[in-house]
Design a protein around this motif. Structure first.
Motif, PDB file in Angstrom:
ATOM      1  N   GLY A 338      -3.515  -1.827  75.203  1.00 58.13           N
ATOM      2  CA  GLY A 338      -4.447  -0.400  74.582  1.00 58.13           C
ATOM      3  C   GLY A 338      -3.425  -0.544  72.828  1.00 58.13           C
ATOM      4  O   GLY A 338      -3.428  -1.915  72.921  1.00 58.13           O
ATOM      5  N   VAL A 339      -3.622   0.547  72.842  1.00 51.36           N
ATOM      6  CA  VAL A 339      -2.973   0.924  71.536  1.00 51.36           C
ATOM      7  C   VAL A 339      -1.515   1.179  71.566  1.00 51.36           C
ATOM      8  O   VAL A 339      -1.739   1.642  72.614  1.00 51.36           O
ATOM      9  CB  VAL A 339      -3.989   1.783  70.897  1.00 51.36           C
ATOM     10  N   LYS A 340      -0.850   1.228  70.792  1.00 54.02           N
ATOM     11  CA  LYS A 340       0.839   0.999  70.072  1.00 54.02           C
ATOM     12  C   LYS A 340       0.924   2.501  70.156  1.00 54.02           C
ATOM     13  O   LYS A 340      -0.364   3.706  69.402  1.00 54.02           O
ATOM     14  CB  LYS A 340       1.311   0.813  69.629  1.00 54.02           C
ATOM     15  N   PRO A 341       1.108   3.617  70.639  1.00 57.53           N
ATOM     16  CA  PRO A 341       1.973   4.623  70.342  1.00 57.53           C
ATOM     17  C   PRO A 341       1.836   5.088  68.698  1.00 57.53           C
ATOM     18  O   PRO A 341       3.071   4.179  68.292  1.00 57.53           O
ATOM     19  CB  PRO A 341       3.316   5.295  71.533  1.00 57.53           C
ATOM     20  N   CYS A 342       1.897   5.976  68.554  1.00 58.38           N
ATOM     21  CA  CYS A 342       2.345   6.232  66.966  1.00 58.38           C
ATOM     22  C   CYS A 342       3.924   7.292  66.496  1.00 58.38           C
ATOM     23  O   CYS A 342       3.478   8.219  67.381  1.00 58.38           O
ATOM     24  CB  CYS A 342       1.116   6.874  66.414  1.00 58.38           C
ATOM     25  N   LEU A 343       4.101   7.557  65.822  1.00 55.27           N
ATOM     26  CA  LEU A 343       4.917   8.439  65.479  1.00 55.27           C
ATOM     27  C   LEU A 343       5.097   8.965  64.273  1.00 55.27           C
ATOM     28  O   LEU A 343       5.043   7.536  63.544  1.00 55.27           O
ATOM     29  CB  LEU A 343       6.725   7.670  65.779  1.00 55.27           C
ATOM     30  N   ILE A 344       5.081  10.324  63.716  1.00 52.77           N
ATOM     31  CA  ILE A 344       4.297  10.907  62.790  1.00 52.77           C
ATOM     32  C   ILE A 344       5.145  11.590  62.500  1.00 52.77           C
ATOM     33  O   ILE A 344       5.426  12.718  62.485  1.00 52.77           O
ATOM     34  CB  ILE A 344       2.618  10.598  62.400  1.00 52.77           C
ATOM     35  N   ASP A 345       5.305  11.057  60.654  1.00 57.42           N
ATOM     36  CA  ASP A 345       7.116  12.510  60.371  1.00 57.42           C
ATOM     37  C   ASP A 345       6.215  13.104  59.049  1.00 57.42           C
ATOM     38  O   ASP A 345       6.267  12.947  58.634  1.00 57.42           O
ATOM     39  CB  ASP A 345       8.505  12.347  60.362  1.00 57.42           C
ATOM     40  N   PHE A 346       6.489  14.238  59.151  1.00 57.00           N
ATOM     41  CA  PHE A 346       5.699  15.562  58.354  1.00 57.00           C
ATOM     42  C   PHE A 346       6.864  16.777  57.547  1.00 57.00           C
ATOM     43  O   PHE A 346       8.092  16.227  57.757  1.00 57.00           O
ATOM     44  CB  PHE A 346       4.578  16.593  58.358  1.00 57.00           C
ATOM     45  N   GLY A 347       6.953  16.630  56.533  1.00 57.02           N
ATOM     46  CA  GLY A 347       7.776  18.064  55.704  1.00 57.02           C
ATOM     47  C   GLY A 347       8.192  19.008  56.076  1.00 57.02           C
ATOM     48  O   GLY A 347       8.739  19.470  55.851  1.00 57.02           O
ATOM     49  N   LEU A 652       5.979   0.665  68.340  1.00 54.74           N
ATOM     50  CA  LEU A 652       5.029   1.781  67.726  1.00 54.74           C
ATOM     51  C   LEU A 652       3.763   1.110  67.099  1.00 54.74           C
ATOM     52  O   LEU A 652       4.087  -0.090  66.417  1.00 54.74           O
ATOM     53  CB  LEU A 652       5.426   2.300  66.757  1.00 54.74           C
ATOM     54  N   GLY A 653       3.198   1.801  66.513  1.00 58.93           N
ATOM     55  CA  GLY A 653       2.164   1.158  66.052  1.00 58.93           C
ATOM     56  C   GLY A 653       2.227   1.412  64.879  1.00 58.93           C
ATOM     57  O   GLY A 653       3.011   2.334  64.469  1.00 58.93           O
ATOM     58  N   ASP A 654       1.335   1.282  63.728  1.00 61.12           N
ATOM     59  CA  ASP A 654       1.669   1.170  62.461  1.00 61.12           C
ATOM     60  C   ASP A 654       1.325   2.768  62.002  1.00 61.12           C
ATOM     61  O   ASP A 654       0.234   3.001  62.072  1.00 61.12           O
ATOM     62  CB  ASP A 654       0.803   0.123  60.936  1.00 61.12           C
ATOM     63  N   THR A 655       1.669   3.678  60.999  1.00 57.57           N
ATOM     64  CA  THR A 655       1.519   4.991  61.011  1.00 57.57           C
ATOM     65  C   THR A 655       1.778   4.547  58.932  1.00 57.57           C
ATOM     66  O   THR A 655       2.243   4.143  59.080  1.00 57.57           O
ATOM     67  CB  THR A 655       2.352   6.247  61.343  1.00 57.57           C
ATOM     68  N   ASP A 656       0.846   5.485  58.473  1.00 57.58           N
ATOM     69  CA  ASP A 656       1.236   6.499  57.026  1.00 57.58           C
ATOM     70  C   ASP A 656       2.254   6.877  56.890  1.00 57.58           C
ATOM     71  O   ASP A 656       2.430   8.261  57.824  1.00 57.58           O
ATOM     72  CB  ASP A 656       0.042   6.721  56.728  1.00 57.58           C
ATOM     73  N   SER A 657       2.621   7.009  55.785  1.00 57.62           N
ATOM     74  CA  SER A 657       3.782   8.201  55.430  1.00 57.62           C
ATOM     75  C   SER A 657       3.106   9.616  55.299  1.00 57.62           C
ATOM     76  O   SER A 657       2.454   9.117  53.491  1.00 57.62           O
ATOM     77  CB  SER A 657       4.402   7.415  54.370  1.00 57.62           C
TER      78      SER A 657
END
Length: 672
Positions: A338-347, A652-657
């Protein structure tokens, strides 16, 4: 093969049981090879390590069917569960699969099973006639003990918290002092005083011949291990003892199982990787050391997962592989890729909250139902920013596993002032507000309220308060300041916080953490023009309250603590606060056992996701800027322990910064 229980939008949540129970479950018991091997096992004692989503319930039901089909008298089969609902569900599924014969199987909770025999043989258990008190009676008795030992002391733990301490100590087979030292942060003096209260409570129970819920397991286990005649009578009654959710058993429950076995065979189903309730008494070693405790026991594994796509399981498997312990399981998905998990960090956390709620809105506008989404949080406090954003954007939700923001005690304290400003006839709000202040008890407050109710006008009310509460000048000042800001709710909250903070700081030990909630109140008030409108929208309007708790509306986003989420699932899961200081929790760092349980908490959270797993967190830790990609976490005070610090990029899937720089003595087993 056909997957086991599916959970969909018709499922209902039981807050006591802490699990979602499906009403439209697949009524099929076709087994895969792993499940069949377990169900038809004909050896001695067995532990079935059932990984997340692998169909443990179907396996247990099939096990009962196999035993009866093999000639075992159903009356000699005992099935133990943790909740009445789970017992009912098991019995229903056994009936559907195997027919009327399963009615003779003894199936129920540990407490129900033990209570039956305590009532049947009271003399053998040394307890005489039983008079069981319920939770309300327990709290009333605890209030008497608390009042006798410590008197009026707002800083001392309340009766409900004391009752929980007592319960957990009993279930972990520890003395009160041992439990408090290991699982609380209280100092020696407070532990001594708490122990004195609980000893007084225990004495009151004995004097009145009361038995509370936690005495049931204790009395049964004590009798089983200290009375040879009783033990032999019980052991002759069953040939097979089946246990559901073995990883949640506590030391007392292990003593019960240990006392019942031989010749009875144990068939225990659980997952050591989902053992996350140590604070409530569960003993990880009951599963992890099963074969060490029972010589010759066999371990069987269920590793085919019917819930998640493989990419989600790959990340979850990797997490367990990093442990110094050996969990010896590798989940594989029957659903494929399916879809890879995403890890997204925020300020910062508000940015995290806004991104999640914007994503929810986008998905909903694209046709997805709200109830296809679950937001998992490590702690209730850790979700305050998410809850505020959900409310601001009118996203319907329910909060499971913690106190809702506007129902928290410190928030209700502050809102009591806003309520009396908006409605001077609100007697309940006046009582709460007035009794917050020193030297104003219920009687004094009632007298003051009687006078205030016949006065009209904010200035006159402020003058009356000033006259009657001269020792507490801030009491009247806070009212007067907020009354002048009736049409500016955000400023009114700011003024209330300013006047009441010294008072609330003394009332709550963890004020630094709680005070952040009041900032969220200010943010919620920004879009309202009067205090009355703000209160109506967020506290008094039943429609708004239903967004968080009304079971009639099933199309809602679920915001849930991880500890409440075991047994649940959702197509899309947002796992928030995945950052240093949370996984593992800062309080666990330095304690190997606690850190390892924190790893299992994260594992449980990850394995709730069916289709998409989105992990988010902030790059601020204890005030220091710490981006995920800075693998040293060199900021002052930041822990170097973080479970996802070295997660391989290919998982991990690709994520925007989103940011450029981102009491009673323990029982001894008769076997000892």
């Amino acid at each position: 093969m056909i997957p086991f229980t599916k959970i969909d939008s018709t499922d209902s949540y039981d807050p006591i049981d802490g699990i979602l129970m499906g009403q439209n479950e697949a009524k099929t018991y076709q087994l895969n090879a792993e499940q069949r091997q377990a169900a038809e096992f004909d050896g001695g004692h067995a532990l079935v390590l059932a990984g997340a989503g692998t169909g443990k319930t179907s396996t247990i039901v099939a096990r009962v069917d196999h035993l009866i089909s093999s000639g075992v008298d159903p009356r000699r089969i005992l099935l133990l569960t943790f909740t009445r609902r789970a017992a009912r569900e098991m019995r229903l599924r056994m009936m559907e699969h195997s027919g009327e014969g399963t009615k003779l199987v003894s199936a129920g909770t540990f407490h129900n099973f033990c209570l039956q025999f305590l009532r049947r043989w009271p003399d053998l258990f040394g307890c005489g006639a039983l008079s069981i008190i319920d939770r309300d009676d327990q709290l009333q008795l605890m209030k008497l003990a608390r009042g006798t030992v410590v008197g009026k002391n707002a800083q001392f733990p309340k009766s409900a918290e004391l009752a929980n301490y007592y319960s957990y100590a009993r279930n972990t087979n520890r003395t009160i002092t041992e439990y408090l030292k290991e699982f609380t942060e209280h100092d020696e003096e407070l532990i001594e005083r708490i122990s004195a209260v609980l000893q007084d409570y225990s004495k009151r129970k004995r004097d009145c011949r009361y038995f509370d819920y936690d005495d049931i397991l204790h009395l049964f286990a004590r009798g089983l291990h200290q009375n040879n005649v009783l033990r032999e009578k019980l052991k002759r009654r069953f040939d097979h003892v089946l246990v559901d959710e073995m990883q949640d058993t506590n030391p007392l429950q292990w003593l019960i199982l240990d006392g019942l076995r031989d010749p009875a065979k144990l068939f225990c189903v659980g997952d050591d990787a989902q053992s996350i309730y140590a604070f409530r008494g569960a003993d990880f070693q009951n599963v992890h050391s099963f074969t060490e405790r029972i010589e010759g026991a066999t371990v069987l594994r269920l590793e085919e997962n019917f819930r998640s796509y493989q990419e989600i399981l790959d990340l979850s498997n990797w997490l367990l592989d990093q442990s110094p312990l050996r969990y010896n399981k590798k989940l594989h998905a029957s659903r494929g890729a399916g879809v890879k998990p995403c890890l997204i960090d925020f300020g910062e956390d508000l940015e995290e909250a806004d991104w999640i709620t914007d994503d929810l809105l986008d998905r909903h506008e694209g046709g997805d139902a709200w109830n296809q989404h679950m937001i998992l949080t490590r702690t209730a406090f850790g979700a305050r920013h998410i809850e505020a954003s959900l409310v601001m954007k009118d996203i319907p939700y329910r909060f499971i596993g913690g106190t809702q923001l506007l129902q928290s005690a410190h928030v209700k304290d502050l809102l009591s002032l806003l309520r009396v400003v908006d409605n001077p006839s609100d007697q309940l709000a006046w009582m709460r507000y007035l009794t917050l202040w020193p030297r104003i008890g219920d009687k004094s407050a009632a007298t003051m309220i009687g006078k205030l109710l016949v006065i009209s006008g904010a200035e006159k009310i402020e003058a009356e308060l000033a006259q009657r509460a001269k020792a507490n000048p801030r009491l009247a000042e806070a009212y007067g300041g907020c009354a002048k800001l009736r049409d500016k709710p955000k400023q009114a909250i700011t003024a209330a916080v300013d006047k009441m903070t010294p008072l609330l700081e003394k009332k709550y030990d963890d004020w630094d953490r709680r005070s952040k909630d009041l900032k969220l109140l200010e943010r919620l008030a920004e879009k309202h023009t009067t205090i009355g409108e703000f209160l109506e929208t967020y506290t008094l309007d039943p429609i708004s309250e239903s967004e968080a708790s009304n079971d009639d509306n099933t199309d809602v986003v679920t915001l849930i603590t991880v500890h409440s989420a075991k047994g649940t699932e959702s197509p899309v899961c947002y796992l928030i606060g995945v950052q240093p200081g949370t996984y593992p929790h800062a309080r666990s760092i330095g304690d190997d056992d606690k850190e390892e349980e924190e790893r299992r908490v994260l594992y449980v959270a990850m394995t709730r996701a069916k289709n998409e797993l989105i992990l988010t967190g902030t790059t601020r830790y204890r005030g220091a800027y710490v981006p995920y990609h800075n693998r040293g976490f060199a900021a002052a005070g930041a822990s170097t322990t973080y479970f996802l610090e070295d997660v391989p990029a290919h998982l991990l899937g690709d994520t925007d910064s989103f940011d450029e720089d981102p009491f009673d003595s323990p029982i001894r087993s008769y076997r000892d």
